[in-house]
Design a protein around this motif. Structure first.
Motif, PDB file in Angstrom:
ATOM      1  N   GLN A   1     -26.060  -0.642 -22.529  1.00  0.00           N
ATOM      2  CA  GLN A   1     -26.561   0.059 -23.702  1.00  0.00           C
ATOM      3  C   GLN A   1     -26.434  -0.815 -24.946  1.00  0.00           C
ATOM      4  N   ALA A   2     -25.341  -1.583 -25.045  1.00  0.00           N
ATOM      5  CA  ALA A   2     -25.161  -2.449 -26.210  1.00  0.00           C
ATOM      6  C   ALA A   2     -26.265  -3.489 -26.281  1.00  0.00           C
TER       7      ALA A   2
ATOM      8  N   LEU B   1     -21.163 -10.909 -27.487  1.00  0.00           N
ATOM      9  CA  LEU B   1     -19.846 -11.522 -27.422  1.00  0.00           C
ATOM     10  C   LEU B   1     -18.989 -11.086 -28.603  1.00  0.00           C
ATOM     11  N   GLN B   2     -19.594 -11.037 -29.793  1.00  0.00           N
ATOM     12  CA  GLN B   2     -18.848 -10.600 -30.970  1.00  0.00           C
ATOM     13  C   GLN B   2     -18.407  -9.146 -30.828  1.00  0.00           C
ATOM     14  N   ARG B   3     -19.260  -8.296 -30.264  1.00  0.00           N
ATOM     15  CA  ARG B   3     -18.877  -6.899 -30.049  1.00  0.00           C
ATOM     16  C   ARG B   3     -17.727  -6.800 -29.051  1.00  0.00           C
ATOM     17  N   ASP B   4     -17.813  -7.592 -27.983  1.00  0.00           N
ATOM     18  CA  ASP B   4     -16.734  -7.575 -27.001  1.00  0.00           C
ATOM     19  C   ASP B   4     -15.422  -8.031 -27.624  1.00  0.00           C
TER      20      ASP B   4
ATOM     21  N   GLU C   1      -9.612  -4.536 -31.273  1.00  0.00           N
ATOM     22  CA  GLU C   1      -9.213  -3.170 -31.595  1.00  0.00           C
ATOM     23  C   GLU C   1      -8.311  -2.590 -30.512  1.00  0.00           C
ATOM     24  N   ARG C   2      -8.610  -2.918 -29.253  1.00  0.00           N
ATOM     25  CA  ARG C   2      -7.762  -2.442 -28.164  1.00  0.00           C
ATOM     26  C   ARG C   2      -6.347  -3.014 -28.296  1.00  0.00           C
ATOM     27  N   ASP C   3      -6.271  -4.298 -28.656  1.00  0.00           N
ATOM     28  CA  ASP C   3      -4.954  -4.914 -28.850  1.00  0.00           C
ATOM     29  C   ASP C   3      -4.212  -4.265 -30.016  1.00  0.00           C
ATOM     30  N   ARG C   4      -4.964  -3.941 -31.081  1.00  0.00           N
ATOM     31  CA  ARG C   4      -4.326  -3.313 -32.233  1.00  0.00           C
ATOM     32  C   ARG C   4      -3.761  -1.949 -31.865  1.00  0.00           C
ATOM     33  N   VAL C   5      -4.558  -1.172 -31.126  1.00  0.00           N
ATOM     34  CA  VAL C   5      -4.084   0.149 -30.717  1.00  0.00           C
ATOM     35  C   VAL C   5      -2.863   0.015 -29.817  1.00  0.00           C
ATOM     36  N   ALA C   6      -2.915  -0.956 -28.907  1.00  0.00           N
ATOM     37  CA  ALA C   6      -1.773  -1.156 -28.014  1.00  0.00           C
ATOM     38  C   ALA C   6      -0.515  -1.486 -28.818  1.00  0.00           C
TER      39      ALA C   6
END
Length: 412
Positions: free
Chosen positions: A3-4, A181-184, A190-195
């Motif tokens: 979709q992206a 790639l930039q979106r990934d 963001e996933r690392d920040r949440v973790a």
């Protein structure tokens, strides 16, 4: 296709409107058409047949080109492959038939086949194969007619069209890959920040809770009062951890205060409203910034959409937000769903909203929306009459130009 990737392809103007550029070049089919007319003097049936073939060539070209563009945006199906690849082959057959009548003049049609291959084929590599096959076929036609020495410059047109189209296709695909790639990377960051946030919140809190629970268990037989105190502290720490987790999750769903400030500045500037805005979001209590960001978004949306204001001033402090405009004011109108929803959100955060007249000098009394949170909120009145806001923090003034509005559709 993900979709992206579909979104990125559809956002690319070359992909969305490239068929218009493709249609413009159909005017060059006039040269083969003139050749047919010259070669069929006194033979109306043969002329009509070959002109019809050229018309069919144009229709197939546009159909296959558009279908290829759509498939690149929405994903390829077997029918898409049949239409695009089959259309390319059919165009070659038509060109060969008309070429038996007009000779080397049909080489101009090779430019359309090269463009279709470069822009419409499923991959850039397949497009390169199609462009190369077109150029080889055109050169073979000149060799077969014995006119390669005299008419080789005719190969320049399909070569240039094919090369340019292939280059643009490669660059476009590269841009899509780079954006993906930039979106990934953004998602990973963001996933690392949440973790990290979850670890920081739960790691410390659960460790302390576990220690206090063990201590309370040992104290129950010997010191029940002390044990009850430890249990109360566990309850308090649990509530605090839950609030921090909710704040972390909320941070994934809404913009930060600094981002809302930039959005507000852009919306007011686009609406032609002169604005005085604070500069430093760090002034606001970190625990209240999410609510203040929502309040700022709603208040500025109302100013842009409903106030008719020419000037607005925004200021904030650790526990409050003040947005004042010089527009027409409420004038007895009931609150719309926007302010009602904001009032409920602020109430859930332990705050209140105050409404009063705004800035002088406009077409009406103006409107002032003041949000008070934290320890200042309880026990204060819900309306103000003729009050003024505290001095704003260091401000910036975006130049008013154009027209526009904030994205959220709210009512005052």
């Amino acid at each position: 296709m993900t979709q992206a990737r579909q979104d990125l392809v559809l956002d690319n103007p070359w992909e969305r409107h490239g068929w218009i550029l493709a249609a413009i070049w159909l005017v060059f089919l006039a040269f083969p058409a003139l050749g047919v007319v010259e070669e069929t003097q006194g033979r109306p049936v043969l002329r009509a047949l070959h002109l019809g073939l050229l018309l069919g060539f144009a229709v197939v070209y546009l159909w296959a080109f558009i279908r290829g563009q759509e498939a690149q945006g929405c994903g390829w199906t077997r029918r898409d492959h049949v239409v695009v690849i089959g259309g390319f082959v059919l165009m070659g057959v038509i060109a060969c038939i008309v070429g038996t009548l007009i000779g080397a003049e049909i080489i101009g049609a090779g430019a359309f086949m090269a463009a279709l291959a470069a822009w419409g084929f499923p991959t850039a590599r397949q497009g390169l194969i199609g462009v190369t096959a077109t150029l080889v076929a055109c050169a073979g036609l000149l060799v077969a007619t014995g006119e390669l020495t005299d008419l080789w410059p005719l190969l320049v047109i399909p070569a240039l069209v094919g090369s340019f189209s292939q280059l643009m296709r490669v660059l476009t695909d590269g841009d899509v890959k780079r954006e993906l790639l930039q979106r990934d990377l953004a998602v990973t960051s963001e996933r690392d920040r949440v973790a990290r946030d979850v670890h920081d919140v739960l790691g410390h809190s659960l460790t302390v809770i576990s220690l206090k629970a063990d201590l309370a268990e040992r104290l129950i037989p010997v010191d029940p009062d002390r044990a009850r105190e430890e249990v109360r502290q566990i309850q308090s720490l649990t509530r605090q951890s839950l609030a921090e987790i909710r704040a972390t999750v909320a941070g994934l769903r809404i913009a930060r205060l600094a981002e809302e400030l930039d959005t507000a500045a852009a919306a007011l500037r686009d609406a032609g409203i002169k604005a005085r805005l604070p500069d430093d979001p760090d002034v606001v209590d970190p625990g209240l910034r999410i609510t203040v960001a929502w309040a700022l978004r709603e208040a500025v949306t109302n100013v842009v959409r409903h106030s008719g204001a020419r000037r607005v001033e925004v200021s904030w402090g650790p526990t409050w937000l003040d947005v004042a405009d010089d527009g027409r004011g409420l004038r007895g109108r009931r609150e719309g769903s926007g302010l009602t929803g904001l009032r409920e959100r602020v109430a859930l955060a332990g705050g209140r909203i105050e409404l009063a007249h705004g800035l002088a000098g406009g077409d009406g009394p103006g409107t002032r929306v003041r949000v008070v949170l934290g320890s200042q909120a309880p026990g204060s009145p819900t309306t103000m009459e003729g009050t003024t806001s505290p001095p704003p923090t260091t401000a910036r003034t975006p130049a008013p130009t154009g027209t526009g509005a904030l994205p959220p559709s709210r009512q005052r």
